[in-house]
Design an enzyme around this catalytic site. Structure first.
Site, PDB file in Angstrom:
ATOM      1  N   HIS A 163       0.826  -1.204   0.000  1.00 29.28           N
ATOM      2  CA  HIS A 163       0.000   0.000   0.000  1.00 29.28           C
ATOM      3  C   HIS A 163       0.865   1.261   0.000  1.00 29.28           C
ATOM      4  O   HIS A 163       0.609   2.210  -0.749  1.00 29.28           O
ATOM      5  CB  HIS A 163      -0.907  -0.033   1.228  1.00 29.28           C
ATOM      6  N   HIS A 168       1.088   5.237  -2.076  1.00 25.73           N
ATOM      7  CA  HIS A 168       1.423   6.564  -1.551  1.00 25.73           C
ATOM      8  C   HIS A 168       2.693   7.173  -2.155  1.00 25.73           C
ATOM      9  O   HIS A 168       2.699   8.341  -2.551  1.00 25.73           O
ATOM     10  CB  HIS A 168       1.578   6.496  -0.030  1.00 25.73           C
ATOM     11  N   GLU A 208      -6.430   8.701   0.326  1.00 25.31           N
ATOM     12  CA  GLU A 208      -6.641   7.253   0.346  1.00 25.31           C
ATOM     13  C   GLU A 208      -7.554   6.763  -0.779  1.00 25.31           C
ATOM     14  O   GLU A 208      -7.228   5.794  -1.464  1.00 25.31           O
ATOM     15  CB  GLU A 208      -7.204   6.811   1.699  1.00 25.31           C
ATOM     16  N   SER A 227      -3.633   0.546  -4.557  1.00 24.08           N
ATOM     17  CA  SER A 227      -3.086  -0.699  -4.012  1.00 24.08           C
ATOM     18  C   SER A 227      -4.157  -1.773  -3.870  1.00 24.08           C
ATOM     19  O   SER A 227      -3.936  -2.799  -3.234  1.00 24.08           O
ATOM     20  CB  SER A 227      -2.437  -0.444  -2.643  1.00 24.08           C
TER      21      SER A 227
END
Length: 333
Positions: A163, A168, A208, A227
């Protein structure tokens, strides 16, 4: 009264609260939990400013990464935003991104530092919202280093190294998105608790699970989507998902799901629009002071006297003068 107070990342990060959040299958696997606890202990020993010691991932962990990497990279050309795809290709050549090895956080943080001034900080698990969001104000992003359970390589209900590195980090290497992320952190410093909850929702629906318009088409930019093999397609294509224009006031009040796909997403027409609207929203947060980030000292300055405000205005004016000269030089060419 002093002219200003300064806050650095070391003080804002101590103490922090780790929130336990482990999926059921992982929790029942004693060997997996032992390995994960070992990696978490390594993170707990980290001190800000130190080089990040690499984790020697084993073959099972590398195989999980390989599965995730292959599945997601097949989707990125169609569903991921331009900023992510451009950064991702660059990180293949500069950070060792490949399916055969999990990249080191230290290599990724050096890449980010050169591109946008952001740095990564290893943490043992999820942090309390105020702790996590506040670090963004200093251009620091807290990263987990463990990897999801091998029994569910294409799904995790919590952040893991896949993730962080696949979602990110590529986005944080984009200057405009990095600025947007820092604005969220600055808005959280000194905010009342009820506004931390609102900013958490705003973060959730942007960093997110954000989508954006790109040449008239919807694309994913949120790390939770980038992700997630299933939700990336769900957010862009599903008839069951509702997609609304970017409005921080609405997003801050919107409830979100910690488990399963989201049923609502918000999209800006550009990251510049998102920055402007988040800054406008931040002015509604009641605070007895104003903040300024000093990139030279990497500290937050809390302005409490007129001379400090004057100094900030003078610095901004100097930057504007340089920009005007640069534009003039460009037009004269």
């Amino acid at each position: 009264m002093v002219a200003y107070l300064s806050i650095d990342i070391v003080r804002i990060f101590q103490p922090c609260m780790i929130i336990p959040f482990v999926c059921a299958q992982a929790f029942q696997d004693a060997a997996y939990m032992k390995r994960r606890n070992y990696i978490a202990e390594r993170a707990l020993k980290y001190k800000h400013g130190e080089p990040i010691t690499p984790i020697e991932y084993n073959e099972e962990e590398t195989q999980t990464w390989r599965t995730v990497f292959r599945e997601l990279t097949n989707l990125y050309p169609t569903y991921a935003c331009k900023q992510h795809n451009e950064a991702f290709e660059l990180m293949k050549s500069t950070c060792g991104y490949s399916e055969n090895r999990i990249p080191d956080l230290e290599v990724a943080t050096r890449f980010l530092k050169e591109r946008t001034g952001f740095r990564l900080r290893p943490v043992a698990g999820q942090l309390a919202p105020r702790d996590f969001l506040s670090t963004l104000a200093f251009r620091v992003f807290c990263c987990t280093q463990y990897i999801r359970h091998p029994g569910e390589p294409l799904y995790t209900a919590e952040p893991d190294i896949c993730h962080e590195l696949l979602g990110h980090v590529p986005m944080l290497s984009d200057p405009t998105f990095a600025e947007f992320s820092q604005e969220i952190g600055l808005a959280c410093l000194g905010a009342p608790d009820e506004y931390i909850e609102k900013m958490s929702s705003l973060y959730w629906f942007t960093v997110e699970f954000g989508i954006c318009k790109e040449s008239g088409k919807l694309k994913a930019y949120g790390a939770g989507l980038l992700s997630s093999f299933g939700e990336m397609k769900h957010a862009i294509e599903s008839n069951e998902a509702q997609r609304l224009p970017f409005d921080p006031h609405t997003m801050a009040e919107q409830k979100y799901s910690l488990v399963g796909y989201q049923n609502i997403y918000f999209y800006p027409n550009s990251f510049e629009e998102a920055i402007r609207k988040v800054r406008d929203y931040a002015t509604s947060i009641p605070k007895p002071f104003q903040l300024s980030y000093n990139p030279y000292t990497e500290k937050i300055e809390v302005m409490t006297k007129q001379e400090e405000t004057t100094r900030c205005v003078r610095n901004i004016q100097a930057e504007l003068d340089r920009l005007q000269k640069a534009v003039k030089n460009r037009l004269d060419v």
